[in-house]
Design a protein around this motif. Structure first.
Motif, PDB file in Angstrom:
ATOM      1  N   GLY A   5       0.829  -1.199   0.000  1.00 12.13           N
ATOM      2  CA  GLY A   5       0.000   0.000   0.000  1.00 12.13           C
ATOM      3  C   GLY A   5       0.862   1.246   0.000  1.00 12.13           C
ATOM      4  O   GLY A   5       1.843   1.319   0.745  1.00 12.13           O
ATOM      5  N   ILE A   6       0.509   2.209  -0.841  1.00  7.84           N
ATOM      6  CA  ILE A   6       1.288   3.454  -0.953  1.00  7.84           C
ATOM      7  C   ILE A   6       0.318   4.621  -1.097  1.00  7.84           C
ATOM      8  O   ILE A   6      -0.657   4.541  -1.861  1.00  7.84           O
ATOM      9  CB  ILE A   6       2.228   3.432  -2.180  1.00  7.84           C
ATOM     10  CG1 ILE A   6       3.219   2.268  -2.082  1.00  7.84           C
ATOM     11  CG2 ILE A   6       2.990   4.759  -2.310  1.00  7.84           C
ATOM     12  CD1 ILE A   6       3.886   1.925  -3.400  1.00  7.84           C
ATOM     13  N   ILE A   7       0.586   5.693  -0.381  1.00  7.06           N
ATOM     14  CA  ILE A   7      -0.147   6.946  -0.582  1.00  7.06           C
ATOM     15  C   ILE A   7       0.858   8.076  -0.672  1.00  7.06           C
ATOM     16  O   ILE A   7       1.795   8.162   0.124  1.00  7.06           O
ATOM     17  CB  ILE A   7      -1.176   7.215   0.536  1.00  7.06           C
ATOM     18  CG1 ILE A   7      -1.896   8.550   0.274  1.00  7.06           C
ATOM     19  CG2 ILE A   7      -0.557   7.148   1.916  1.00  7.06           C
ATOM     20  CD1 ILE A   7      -3.105   8.811   1.152  1.00  7.06           C
ATOM     21  N   ILE A   8       0.672   8.941  -1.659  1.00  4.72           N
ATOM     22  CA  ILE A   8       1.534  10.104  -1.861  1.00  4.72           C
ATOM     23  C   ILE A   8       0.712  11.356  -1.604  1.00  4.72           C
ATOM     24  O   ILE A   8      -0.342  11.552  -2.210  1.00  4.72           O
ATOM     25  CB  ILE A   8       2.121  10.132  -3.286  1.00  4.72           C
ATOM     26  CG1 ILE A   8       2.958   8.867  -3.534  1.00  4.72           C
ATOM     27  CG2 ILE A   8       2.968  11.379  -3.500  1.00  4.72           C
ATOM     28  CD1 ILE A   8       3.552   8.782  -4.928  1.00  4.72           C
ATOM     29  N   ARG A   9       1.196  12.201  -0.674  1.00  5.85           N
ATOM     30  CA  ARG A   9       0.489  13.423  -0.313  1.00  5.85           C
ATOM     31  C   ARG A   9       1.404  14.633  -0.428  1.00  5.85           C
ATOM     32  O   ARG A   9       2.620  14.520  -0.310  1.00  5.85           O
ATOM     33  CB  ARG A   9      -0.054  13.311   1.124  1.00  5.85           C
ATOM     34  CG  ARG A   9      -1.264  12.412   1.228  1.00  5.85           C
ATOM     35  CD  ARG A   9      -1.696  12.180   2.659  1.00  5.85           C
ATOM     36  NE  ARG A   9      -0.938  11.099   3.277  1.00  5.85           N
ATOM     37  CZ  ARG A   9      -1.275  10.515   4.421  1.00  5.85           C
ATOM     38  NH1 ARG A   9      -2.344  10.919   5.074  1.00  5.85           N
ATOM     39  NH2 ARG A   9      -0.547   9.537   4.916  1.00  5.85           N
TER      40      ARG A   9
END
Length: 226
Positions: free
Chosen positions: A91-95
């Motif tokens: 899982g990856i999230i870029i903010r």
């Protein structure tokens, strides 16, 4: 009052951001004139639920996601193991510096030999994902202290994951700024949710959005930015 005002601002900003994305994708969205009321109702609901978290220890409440420096994005990664079916999840999230989501990813992979291998593969995928999207200044953050220490180390790693660490160091040279940081699990909840999503979805990417199952924890991160 000041805290409530900030929380309402965060809810409103998130609602505007999500409306923009839905319109861009041709999906139904609430009218612009209803955003303020919708944000207020969402905040009221959140505040009513808040007492259920009152017993969380102060040290746990202090662990929170923090935005990257100006002009950078932060890529949080995590791994999950589904041993019964011989699979693992990434899982990856870029903010961005305001905490708004730029992109999110969930991906299934064959089950590696160890949990640490899952984490190091997730770290490498975070770099590849950021590179694919054209980001040049990136903070990479995960909750595996061993992996972050290994990536930041200068000694050649001869373990089974050594070749993946070499890939990470090679990929790092593609960015004008790169930093690897450790955060406790409590501050990495969105990436963890996305990793768990891989049990049901082999590969999905969301642009400027997160799936419904991760939206609540993403919203909570926004509200904590004070």
């Amino acid at each position: 009052m000041e805290k409530t005002s900030f929380e309402l601002f965060a809810m409103t900003a998130s609602a505007i951001w999500m409306r923009r994305n839905k319109l861009r994708l041709g999906e139904n969205s609430i009218p612009l004139g209803q955003i303020a009321a919708s944000a207020f109702d969402a905040l009221k609901e959140f505040q009513q639920l808040r007492p259920t978290h009152a017993q969380i220890p102060r040290t746990a409440r202090a662990v929170r996601w923090r935005p990257p420096p100006e002009s950078c994005v932060k890529a949080n990664f995590d791994g999950a193991v589904f041993s019964q079916v011989g699979l693992a999840g990434i899982g990856i999230i870029i903010r961005n510096e305001q905490g708004l989501v730029m992109a999110a990813l969930t991906q299934q992979i064959p089950l590696p030999a160890s949990v640490e291998m899952v984490e190091v593969l997730a770290a490498r995928r975070a770099l590849v994902f950021a590179k694919e999207l054209g980001f040049d200044r990136v903070v990479v953050e995960g909750d595996s202290a061993n992996i972050i220490t290994a990536v930041n180390g200068r000694i050649m790693d001869l373990s089974a994951m050594g070749h993946v660490l070499l890939d990470i160091k090679s990929l790092s040279s593609c960015f004008s700024f790169i930093s690897f940081q450790h955060i406790n699990r409590e501050g990495n909840c969105v990436a963890h949710k996305l990793a768990r999503q891989a049990a049901n979805f082999p590969f999905l990417v969301w642009m400027e959005n997160v799936p419904p199952d991760a939206f609540e924890v993403y919203q909570l991160d926004l509200l904590r930015l004070q």
